[in-house]
Design a protein around this motif. Structure first.
Motif, PDB file in Angstrom:
ATOM      1  N   VAL A  15      33.418  47.901  34.093  1.00 52.29           N
ATOM      2  CA  VAL A  15      34.544  47.643  33.183  1.00 52.29           C
ATOM      3  C   VAL A  15      34.695  46.160  32.862  1.00 52.29           C
ATOM      4  CG1 VAL A  15      35.766  49.688  33.978  1.00 52.29           C
ATOM      5  CG2 VAL A  15      36.266  47.488  35.047  1.00 52.29           C
ATOM      6  N   GLY A  16      33.867  45.310  33.479  1.00 49.23           N
ATOM      7  CA  GLY A  16      33.991  43.881  33.264  1.00 49.23           C
ATOM      8  C   GLY A  16      35.130  43.301  34.083  1.00 49.23           C
ATOM      9  N   GLY A  17      35.225  42.008  34.098  1.00 47.11           N
ATOM     10  CA  GLY A  17      36.301  41.359  34.825  1.00 47.11           C
ATOM     11  C   GLY A  17      35.994  41.172  36.296  1.00 47.11           C
ATOM     12  N   ILE A  18      36.960  40.613  37.004  1.00 49.88           N
ATOM     13  CA  ILE A  18      36.835  40.297  38.418  1.00 49.88           C
ATOM     14  C   ILE A  18      37.346  41.465  39.253  1.00 49.88           C
ATOM     15  CG2 ILE A  18      37.594  38.733  40.255  1.00 49.88           C
ATOM     16  CD1 ILE A  18      37.832  36.557  38.076  1.00 49.88           C
ATOM     17  N   GLN A  19      36.518  41.945  40.162  1.00 52.39           N
ATOM     18  CA  GLN A  19      36.862  43.098  40.990  1.00 52.39           C
ATOM     19  C   GLN A  19      37.979  42.757  41.975  1.00 52.39           C
ATOM     20  OE1 GLN A  19      35.050  46.310  41.090  1.00 52.39           O
ATOM     21  NE2 GLN A  19      36.892  46.870  42.212  1.00 52.39           N
ATOM     22  N   VAL A  20      39.026  43.592  41.972  1.00 51.39           N
ATOM     23  CA  VAL A  20      40.123  43.423  42.922  1.00 51.39           C
ATOM     24  C   VAL A  20      40.513  44.782  43.500  1.00 51.39           C
ATOM     25  CG1 VAL A  20      41.061  41.384  41.752  1.00 51.39           C
ATOM     26  CG2 VAL A  20      41.908  43.660  41.128  1.00 51.39           C
ATOM     27  N   ASP A  21      41.336  44.736  44.554  1.00 48.65           N
ATOM     28  CA  ASP A  21      41.857  45.966  45.128  1.00 48.65           C
ATOM     29  C   ASP A  21      43.275  46.214  44.638  1.00 48.65           C
ATOM     30  OD1 ASP A  21      43.504  44.235  46.532  1.00 48.65           O
ATOM     31  OD2 ASP A  21      42.585  44.606  48.488  1.00 48.65           O
ATOM     32  N   GLY A  22      43.971  47.151  45.262  1.00 49.45           N
ATOM     33  CA  GLY A  22      45.313  47.505  44.819  1.00 49.45           C
ATOM     34  C   GLY A  22      46.369  46.456  45.069  1.00 49.45           C
ATOM     35  N   GLN A  23      45.999  45.353  45.740  1.00 50.20           N
ATOM     36  CA  GLN A  23      46.903  44.220  45.918  1.00 50.20           C
ATOM     37  C   GLN A  23      46.427  43.015  45.102  1.00 50.20           C
ATOM     38  OE1 GLN A  23      49.643  44.478  47.715  1.00 50.20           O
ATOM     39  NE2 GLN A  23      49.237  46.495  48.569  1.00 50.20           N
ATOM     40  N   PHE A  24      45.386  43.218  44.293  1.00 44.49           N
ATOM     41  CA  PHE A  24      44.779  42.184  43.443  1.00 44.49           C
ATOM     42  C   PHE A  24      44.024  41.129  44.245  1.00 44.49           C
ATOM     43  CE2 PHE A  24      47.978  44.185  40.863  1.00 44.49           C
ATOM     44  CZ  PHE A  24      47.238  44.505  39.739  1.00 44.49           C
ATOM     45  N   ARG A  25      43.555  41.536  45.449  1.00 47.00           N
ATOM     46  CA  ARG A  25      42.706  40.669  46.253  1.00 47.00           C
ATOM     47  C   ARG A  25      41.254  40.830  45.810  1.00 47.00           C
ATOM     48  NH1 ARG A  25      45.102  42.956  51.868  1.00 47.00           N
ATOM     49  NH2 ARG A  25      44.375  44.832  50.791  1.00 47.00           N
ATOM     50  N   THR A  26      40.564  39.732  45.663  1.00 47.61           N
ATOM     51  CA  THR A  26      39.137  39.767  45.382  1.00 47.61           C
ATOM     52  C   THR A  26      38.378  39.932  46.701  1.00 47.61           C
ATOM     53  OG1 THR A  26      38.694  37.399  45.621  1.00 47.61           O
ATOM     54  CG2 THR A  26      39.549  38.151  43.482  1.00 47.61           C
ATOM     55  N   SER A  27      37.062  39.893  46.625  1.00 50.63           N
ATOM     56  CA  SER A  27      36.248  39.994  47.838  1.00 50.63           C
ATOM     57  C   SER A  27      36.267  38.706  48.649  1.00 50.63           C
ATOM     58  CB  SER A  27      34.799  40.335  47.466  1.00 50.63           C
ATOM     59  OG  SER A  27      34.240  39.327  46.631  1.00 50.63           O
ATOM     60  N   ILE A  28      36.811  37.632  48.077  1.00 56.94           N
ATOM     61  CA  ILE A  28      36.901  36.345  48.766  1.00 56.94           C
ATOM     62  C   ILE A  28      38.313  36.175  49.331  1.00 56.94           C
ATOM     63  CG2 ILE A  28      36.588  33.863  48.594  1.00 56.94           C
ATOM     64  CD1 ILE A  28      34.060  35.476  47.987  1.00 56.94           C
ATOM     65  N   PRO A  29      38.458  36.040  50.646  1.00 51.37           N
ATOM     66  CA  PRO A  29      39.795  35.871  51.224  1.00 51.37           C
ATOM     67  C   PRO A  29      40.554  34.716  50.563  1.00 51.37           C
ATOM     68  CG  PRO A  29      38.185  36.214  52.964  1.00 51.37           C
ATOM     69  CD  PRO A  29      37.402  36.042  51.687  1.00 51.37           C
ATOM     70  N   GLY A  30      41.808  34.978  50.211  1.00 50.72           N
ATOM     71  CA  GLY A  30      42.657  33.945  49.633  1.00 50.72           C
ATOM     72  C   GLY A  30      42.526  33.778  48.136  1.00 50.72           C
ATOM     73  N   ILE A  31      41.674  34.593  47.482  1.00 52.78           N
ATOM     74  CA  ILE A  31      41.521  34.508  46.025  1.00 52.78           C
ATOM     75  C   ILE A  31      41.937  35.832  45.405  1.00 52.78           C
ATOM     76  CG2 ILE A  31      39.957  34.123  44.098  1.00 52.78           C
ATOM     77  CD1 ILE A  31      38.293  32.336  45.802  1.00 52.78           C
ATOM     78  N   PHE A  32      42.797  35.766  44.407  1.00 55.14           N
ATOM     79  CA  PHE A  32      43.344  36.935  43.721  1.00 55.14           C
ATOM     80  C   PHE A  32      43.036  36.828  42.229  1.00 55.14           C
ATOM     81  CE2 PHE A  32      45.624  36.162  47.552  1.00 55.14           C
ATOM     82  CZ  PHE A  32      46.080  37.387  48.029  1.00 55.14           C
ATOM     83  N   ALA A  33      43.080  37.949  41.521  1.00 49.56           N
ATOM     84  CA  ALA A  33      42.920  37.949  40.065  1.00 49.56           C
ATOM     85  C   ALA A  33      43.913  38.931  39.465  1.00 49.56           C
ATOM     86  CB  ALA A  33      41.491  38.329  39.669  1.00 49.56           C
ATOM     87  N   ILE A  34      44.551  38.549  38.356  1.00 45.32           N
ATOM     88  CA  ILE A  34      45.601  39.371  37.739  1.00 45.32           C
ATOM     89  C   ILE A  34      45.432  39.396  36.227  1.00 45.32           C
ATOM     90  CG2 ILE A  34      47.282  38.973  39.574  1.00 45.32           C
ATOM     91  CD1 ILE A  34      48.548  36.783  37.876  1.00 45.32           C
ATOM     92  N   GLY A  35      46.144  40.325  35.585  1.00 45.06           N
ATOM     93  CA  GLY A  35      46.156  40.386  34.126  1.00 45.06           C
ATOM     94  C   GLY A  35      44.861  40.914  33.538  1.00 45.06           C
ATOM     95  N   ASP A  36      44.546  40.452  32.325  1.00 47.78           N
ATOM     96  CA  ASP A  36      43.400  40.954  31.571  1.00 47.78           C
ATOM     97  C   ASP A  36      42.079  40.826  32.318  1.00 47.78           C
ATOM     98  OD1 ASP A  36      45.343  41.140  29.655  1.00 47.78           O
ATOM     99  OD2 ASP A  36      44.390  39.811  28.206  1.00 47.78           O
ATOM    100  N   VAL A  37      41.972  39.821  33.174  1.00 49.93           N
ATOM    101  CA  VAL A  37      40.684  39.518  33.806  1.00 49.93           C
ATOM    102  C   VAL A  37      40.409  40.384  35.036  1.00 49.93           C
ATOM    103  CG1 VAL A  37      41.421  37.744  35.461  1.00 49.93           C
ATOM    104  CG2 VAL A  37      39.188  37.550  34.341  1.00 49.93           C
ATOM    105  N   ALA A  38      41.399  41.126  35.516  1.00 44.17           N
ATOM    106  CA  ALA A  38      41.269  41.888  36.755  1.00 44.17           C
ATOM    107  C   ALA A  38      40.750  43.298  36.516  1.00 44.17           C
ATOM    108  CB  ALA A  38      42.614  41.952  37.471  1.00 44.17           C
ATOM    109  N   ALA A  39      39.700  43.677  37.245  1.00 42.91           N
ATOM    110  CA  ALA A  39      39.215  45.063  37.271  1.00 42.91           C
ATOM    111  C   ALA A  39      39.828  45.709  38.506  1.00 42.91           C
ATOM    112  CB  ALA A  39      37.694  45.093  37.335  1.00 42.91           C
TER     113      ALA A  39
END
Length: 495
Positions: free
Chosen positions: A328-352
C-alpha cells in the motif's frame, strides 16, 4: 549544592527516559566521572560543545512535517502538558499547520466569492478546535522550523539533518510528512508554466494567479481534486474541461449511475468531459506557457491553464530505512503507529496501518484520518492508552459552495464500497447509495443530507447491520431508505 551535584542534575534533566529505552544523551559523550571533578569539568565542556551543535532546544519530541497530522499531534501534546520546552516541529511549509482541504475548495474561489485565506483555516478549526496560529505555537513553547525539510536521518544517533544543514536531535520522532502530488514527467510538459499541482498554499496561490488571467482551463483527473478544482473554475466563469482515462468520475468510489448524476450537474454548469482518453503530452505556445493538451489519438484541447490531479504518493524520503509497506506504500506501523524502529512513529497520509474493522493493511489520504491518527499516536505515547487504532473509512466532498451558486453540493460516505449497490433518490434534492455484501450494509453515501442523516451514516457503517435489500430497493425516498436502515440497526442492537 556542590558543582558536581549541579552538573549531575543538569545532565539528568537533559537525558529523557523515553519509551523503548531511548535517551537524549549526546552521541560520544563521556560518562560523568564523579571521582575526579576537574576531569568531569573537561568532559562536560566537551558535552556542551556537542550539545550546542544541535539546532533545536526542544529535543524530547520532534515531529517532521507541517500538515494537519502535525497540527493535531501538537494539540494533543499540549493537552497532556508535554509540549512546552519539549516539542519541535520541522516542516518544508512556510506556514503553521493548516486545514489542507480548503486549498481545492474555498481557497480557489474568485475574489468576489469570499475565498478562504490564512489565518482563517489554520489547524484545528476544521474540527471545531482552537485556531493554532504561529503565535499559538510560540505561546505553547513549541519550537518551529519552517521551510527547512529534513534530508537525512541517523537512526543510531537519533539525529536529523535538514536542507539548510541544521542538525536536530530527537528522543521520540513522529513522521508526518504526508503525501506529494503525482506529477507529469518534464519531458511531456509536466513543468511548463501554467501547469499546476496542488498540495500547499504556494501551489494554490500560483493557481489563483493563473485563474485570474485564464480563458480555457483543463483539469486532468476525475477524482476529488479534479472535481473540486473544476467546480471552483466554474465560479470564475471559465471554459473548463475535465479529462480522465476512466469511464466515469471518481471511479474508486462512485458507481456508474451515481457518477452520471454528478457529471450531469457539472455539464449544467458548463463543464465538458473527455472520458476514456489518454494524454500524450502538454504543448507549449510561443510564450513558453502551456497552450494545449495533446491526447493519445493525436487530437488537442486548447488550454492556457492546466491542473493535474492524478493522485499522490506518500512522502517517505528520507525515511525509507525506517521500513516501508510494499503493498500500500508508506511507512509500516502498528495499531499504535509505531514503526519497526523503537521510538519512531508515523501518522497521517504517510502511515501504512492495520485497518482493524476490515482486517487489512491500508494507507488513507484524508484529513479525518490525519486528525485521528495524530491524536491516537500521541495519546498512546504519553498515556496508558493501549488499544488499537480503529478507524472507520470516511470520505466527503463539497463543491459549488461559493456565493451565487445555483446549488451547493455536499456528500459524505462511510464504510467500505463492496458488494451490491442500491441507489435511492433523484439527486435533486438528494440521493443515497447503499453497499450490501452477504446481506449486511457495508457502506453508505448520502448527498445533501440533513445533519441527523449524516450522523446516522457512521453508525450504520460500523455496525454493518443485516438489511432487507428488497425493502431498500422499494423505498420511495432517501428518508424512507434511511429509516429502513435505522430500523435494522435498532433491531440488531435489541437482539
Amino acid at each position: 549544592m556542590s558543582p558536581v551535584r549541579r552538573l549531575t542534575m543538569a545532565m539528568m534533566s537533559n537525558s529523557f527516559s523515553l519509551k523503548h529505552g531511548l535517551s537524549l544523551w549526546c552521541p560520544q559523550t563521556p560518562s560523568l566521572n564523579r571521582a575526579n571533578p576537574s576531569l568531569t569539568s573537561i568532559k562536560f565542556r566537551s558535552f556542551q560543545r556537542c550539545y550546542a551543535a544541535f539546532a533545536n532546544e526542544n529535543r524530547e519530541y520532534v515531529i517532521v512535517g507541517g500538515g494537519n497530522a502535525a497540527g493535531y499531534a501538537a494539540r494533543t501534546f499540549v493537552e497532556h502538558g508535554m509540549a512546552d520546552g519539549r516539542l519541535s516541529i520541522v516542516t518544508k511549509e512556510a506556514y503553521a499547520p493548516y486545514e489542507r482541504p480548503a486549498l481545492t475548495k474555498a481557497y480557489l474561489f474568485p475574489p468576489d466569492k469570499k475565498p478562504a485565506r490564512l489565518p482563517g483555516f489554520h489547524t484545528c478549526v476544521g474540527s471545531g478546535g482552537e485556531r493554532q496560529t504561529p503565535e499559538w505555537y510560540k505561546e505553547k513553547g513549541i519550537e518551529m522550523f519552517y521551510e527547512d525539510p529534513v534530508e537525512n536521518i541517523d537512526i543510531e544517533k537519533q539525529t536529523l539533518v535538514t536542507n539548510s544543514g541544521k542538525l536536530l536531535k530527537y528522543g521520540t520522532l513522529i513522521i508526518a510528512t504526508g503525501a506529494a502530488a503525482s506529477r507529469f514527467p518534464e519531458k511531456i510538459g509536466g513543468n511548463l508554466p501554467g501547469v499546476h499541482y496542488i498540495r500547499d498554499v504556494a501551489d494554490a496561490d500560483s493557481l489563483v494567479s493563473s485563474l485570474e488571467k485564464a480563458r480555457k482551463v483543463v483539469v486532468v483527473g476525475g477524482g476529488y481534486i479534479g472535481m473540486e478544482v473544476a467546480a471552483a473554475a466554474v465560479g470564475w466563469k471559465l471554459d473548463t474541461t475535465i479529462i480522465f482515462p476512466e469511464d466515469h468520475l471518481l471511479q474508486r468510489l462512485f458507481t456508474p449511475s451515481l457518477a452520471r448524476r454528478y457529471e450531469e450537474l457539472y455539464q449544467k454548469n458548463g463543464v465538458k468531459f473527455l472520458k476514456c482518453v489518454s494524454i500524450k503530452n502538454l504543448e507549449a505556445g510561443s510564450n513558453g506557457r502551456v497552450s494545449a493538451v495533446k491526447l493519445g489519438d493525436g487530437s488537442t484541447v486548447e488550454a492556457d491553464t492546466v491542473i493535474i490531479g492524478i493522485g499522490a504518493k506518500p512522502a517517505v524520503s528520507p525515511f525509507e530505512k525506517v521500513g516501508l509497506n510494499a503493498d500500500v506504500g508508506g511507512i509500516q506501523v502498528d495499531g499504535q503507529f509505531r514503526t519497526s524502529i523503537p521510538g519512531i512513529f508515523a501518522i497521517g497520509d504517510v502511515a501504512a496501518f492495520p485497518l482493524k474493522i476490515y482486517n487489512r493493511m491500508t494507507r488513507v489520504e484524508h484529513v479525518d484520518h490525519a486528525r485521528r491518527s495524530a491524536q491516537h499516536c500521541v495519546k498512546a505515547l504519553l498515556s496508558a492508552q493501549t488499544y488499537t487504532y480503529d478507524y472507520l473509512p470516511y470520505f466527503y466532498s463539497r463543491v459549488f459552495e461559493y456565493e451565487g451558486s445555483p446549488r451547493k453540493v455536499w456528500w459524505q460516505f462511510y464504510g467500505d464500497n463492496v458488494g451490491d449497490t442500491v441507489e435511492i433518490g433523484n439527486f435533486d434534492p438528494k440521493i443515497a447509495t447503499f453497499w450490501i455484501e452477504d446481506g449486511r450494509l457495508k457502506g453508505v453515501l448520502v448527498e445533501s443530507g440533513s445533519p441527523e442523516e449524516f450522523e446516522l451514516l457512521p453508525k450504520l457503517a460500523r455496525s454493518q447491520p443485516l438489511v432487507d435489500k428488497a425493502k431498500l430497493q422499494n423505498a420511495s425516498s432517501v428518508e424512507e431508505a434511511l429509516d429502513i436502515a435505522r430500523a435494522s440497526l435498532q433491531f440488531e442492537a435489541a437482539v
